[in-house]
Design a protein around this motif. Structure first.
Motif, PDB file in Angstrom:
ATOM      1  N   ALA A  72       0.868  -1.348   0.035  1.00 37.22           N
ATOM      2  CA  ALA A  72      -0.068   0.013  -0.101  1.00 37.22           C
ATOM      3  C   ALA A  72       0.819   1.194   0.048  1.00 37.22           C
ATOM      4  CB  ALA A  72      -0.998  -0.060   1.224  1.00 37.22           C
ATOM      5  N   ILE A  73       1.949   1.229   0.764  1.00 42.18           N
ATOM      6  CA  ILE A  73       2.625   2.449   0.765  1.00 42.18           C
ATOM      7  C   ILE A  73       3.418   2.561  -0.468  1.00 42.18           C
ATOM      8  CG2 ILE A  73       4.980   3.350   2.085  1.00 42.18           C
ATOM      9  CD1 ILE A  73       3.320   2.222   4.789  1.00 42.18           C
ATOM     10  N   ALA A  74       3.788   1.721  -1.162  1.00 42.28           N
ATOM     11  CA  ALA A  74       4.689   1.760  -2.390  1.00 42.28           C
ATOM     12  C   ALA A  74       3.511   2.515  -3.484  1.00 42.28           C
ATOM     13  CB  ALA A  74       5.062   0.409  -2.734  1.00 42.28           C
ATOM     14  N   GLN A  75       2.373   2.200  -3.132  1.00 42.85           N
ATOM     15  CA  GLN A  75       1.422   2.872  -4.385  1.00 42.85           C
ATOM     16  C   GLN A  75       0.932   4.224  -3.979  1.00 42.85           C
ATOM     17  OE1 GLN A  75      -1.838  -0.116  -5.499  1.00 42.85           O
ATOM     18  NE2 GLN A  75      -0.827  -1.794  -4.215  1.00 42.85           N
ATOM     19  N   ILE A  76       1.001   4.634  -2.892  1.00 42.46           N
ATOM     20  CA  ILE A  76       0.556   5.990  -2.480  1.00 42.46           C
ATOM     21  C   ILE A  76       1.849   7.185  -3.145  1.00 42.46           C
ATOM     22  CG2 ILE A  76      -0.665   5.459  -0.451  1.00 42.46           C
ATOM     23  CD1 ILE A  76       1.211   6.514   1.370  1.00 42.46           C
ATOM     24  N   LYS A  77       1.069   8.271  -3.318  1.00 45.12           N
ATOM     25  CA  LYS A  77       2.123   9.578  -3.893  1.00 45.12           C
ATOM     26  C   LYS A  77       2.938   9.786  -2.916  1.00 45.12           C
ATOM     27  CE  LYS A  77      -1.881  11.239  -6.503  1.00 45.12           C
ATOM     28  NZ  LYS A  77      -3.151  12.355  -6.547  1.00 45.12           N
ATOM     29  N   ALA A 118       9.598   4.271   0.469  1.00 40.38           N
ATOM     30  CA  ALA A 118       8.443   3.597   0.798  1.00 40.38           C
ATOM     31  C   ALA A 118       8.814   2.420   1.829  1.00 40.38           C
ATOM     32  CB  ALA A 118       8.100   2.764  -0.577  1.00 40.38           C
ATOM     33  N   ASP A 119      10.199   1.826   1.609  1.00 39.01           N
ATOM     34  CA  ASP A 119      10.418   0.713   2.744  1.00 39.01           C
ATOM     35  C   ASP A 119      10.620   1.460   4.013  1.00 39.01           C
ATOM     36  OD1 ASP A 119      11.091  -2.025   3.291  1.00 39.01           O
ATOM     37  OD2 ASP A 119      13.278  -1.079   3.585  1.00 39.01           O
ATOM     38  N   ASP A 120      11.136   2.475   4.221  1.00 39.08           N
ATOM     39  CA  ASP A 120      11.257   3.072   5.519  1.00 39.08           C
ATOM     40  C   ASP A 120       9.890   3.365   6.311  1.00 39.08           C
ATOM     41  OD1 ASP A 120      14.118   3.236   5.410  1.00 39.08           O
ATOM     42  OD2 ASP A 120      14.019   5.440   4.514  1.00 39.08           O
ATOM     43  N   VAL A 121       9.194   3.963   5.312  1.00 34.65           N
ATOM     44  CA  VAL A 121       7.734   4.431   5.908  1.00 34.65           C
ATOM     45  C   VAL A 121       7.049   2.909   6.281  1.00 34.65           C
ATOM     46  CG1 VAL A 121       5.527   5.368   5.319  1.00 34.65           C
ATOM     47  CG2 VAL A 121       7.506   6.386   4.641  1.00 34.65           C
ATOM     48  N   SER A 122       7.088   2.005   5.322  1.00 37.19           N
ATOM     49  CA  SER A 122       6.629   0.401   5.715  1.00 37.19           C
ATOM     50  C   SER A 122       6.918  -0.099   7.007  1.00 37.19           C
ATOM     51  CB  SER A 122       7.035  -0.431   4.589  1.00 37.19           C
ATOM     52  OG  SER A 122       6.337  -0.100   3.455  1.00 37.19           O
ATOM     53  N   LYS A 123       8.283   0.177   7.224  1.00 38.75           N
ATOM     54  CA  LYS A 123       8.925  -0.195   8.611  1.00 38.75           C
ATOM     55  C   LYS A 123       8.279   0.375   9.842  1.00 38.75           C
ATOM     56  CE  LYS A 123      13.176  -1.683   6.724  1.00 38.75           C
ATOM     57  NZ  LYS A 123      14.915  -1.290   6.736  1.00 38.75           N
ATOM     58  N   LEU A 124       8.184   1.727   9.649  1.00 36.94           N
ATOM     59  CA  LEU A 124       7.593   2.339  10.706  1.00 36.94           C
ATOM     60  C   LEU A 124       5.964   1.972  10.786  1.00 36.94           C
ATOM     61  CD1 LEU A 124       8.285   4.895  12.385  1.00 36.94           C
ATOM     62  CD2 LEU A 124       7.569   6.470  10.579  1.00 36.94           C
ATOM     63  N   ALA A 125       5.139   1.999   9.708  1.00 39.50           N
ATOM     64  CA  ALA A 125       4.027   1.571   9.844  1.00 39.50           C
ATOM     65  C   ALA A 125       3.619   0.321  10.657  1.00 39.50           C
ATOM     66  CB  ALA A 125       3.120   1.457   8.491  1.00 39.50           C
ATOM     67  N   GLY A 126       4.476  -0.789  10.109  1.00 38.80           N
ATOM     68  CA  GLY A 126       4.327  -2.060  10.735  1.00 38.80           C
ATOM     69  C   GLY A 126       4.828  -2.126  12.256  1.00 38.80           C
ATOM     70  N   PHE A 127       5.879  -1.487  12.612  1.00 38.54           N
ATOM     71  CA  PHE A 127       6.366  -1.084  14.163  1.00 38.54           C
ATOM     72  C   PHE A 127       5.091  -0.556  14.717  1.00 38.54           C
ATOM     73  CE2 PHE A 127       7.618   1.848  17.239  1.00 38.54           C
ATOM     74  CZ  PHE A 127       8.120   0.865  18.161  1.00 38.54           C
ATOM     75  N   THR A 128       4.403   0.468  14.199  1.00 32.69           N
ATOM     76  CA  THR A 128       3.366   1.104  14.939  1.00 32.69           C
ATOM     77  C   THR A 128       2.148   0.287  15.197  1.00 32.69           C
ATOM     78  OG1 THR A 128       4.220   3.128  14.095  1.00 32.69           O
ATOM     79  CG2 THR A 128       2.112   3.359  14.965  1.00 32.69           C
TER      80      THR A 128
END
Length: 171
Positions: A72-77, A118-128
């Motif tokens: 999902a994060i890879a697909q957002i602007k 996108a990978d950084d934000v994914s890690k952050l989202a998963g952690f949260t």
């Protein structure tokens, strides 16, 4: 606890039957045309309530949610991704978590939300999601664009409540 297949089957039966218990606010007469309409016209409180009920580690395990968040994060602007990262970091900072410590703990390439991949934000989202689900729900309520790209069948079933509201007034 029921097996995963039984759980999926029960969710699908509830959705097919229009189970009113899945609706966060059955008294609401909003008839949303699609997810974008829901994201624009629904209140932050309504989105938060729905996401809190639908997306929690006890309903959708982190092992299923994290790959979906990555997609999902890879697909957002990029500007939306920056906003999502900024929101996560802001809320986590209010919890006493230091941004630089998170950068190190999660192996992020940066602590600057505007430079996060996108990978950084994914890690952050998963952690949260796993460690602070209430913060996760707050961010999704403020940044609902991310939700429309989640595609896992269990996650989709969890959002049956939105679909029921979209179709609620149609015959």
């Amino acid at each position: 606890m029921a097996s995963s297949d039984e759980y999926k089957r029960q969710i699908m039966q509830d959705l097919a039957g229009g189970d009113p218990e899945t609706l966060p606010d059955a008294s609401s007469n909003d008839d949303y045309q699609n997810f974008d309409d829901f994201a624009q016209r629904s209140s932050r409180t309504e989105r938060h309530q729905l996401f809190s009920q639908s997306l929690s580690p006890d309903r959708v395990p982190a092992s299923q949610m994290e790959p979906e968040l990555q997609k999902a994060i890879a697909q957002i602007k990029p500007n939306q991704r920056d906003d999502v990262a900024k929101e996560f970091l802001s809320h986590l900072k209010k919890r006493g978590l230091y941004v630089r410590a998170l950068e190190s703990q999660l192996s992020l390439s940066t602590h600057n939300p505007k430079r996060m991949s996108a990978d950084d934000v994914s890690k952050l989202a998963g952690f949260t999601y796993h460690n602070h689900p209430d913060v996760f729900h707050e961010v999704l309520a403020d940044q609902p664009a991310l939700v429309k790209f989640l595609s896992n069948p269990l996650i989709g079933a969890a959002f049956g409540a939105i679909a029921a509201k979209w179709l609620g007034g149609r015959k």
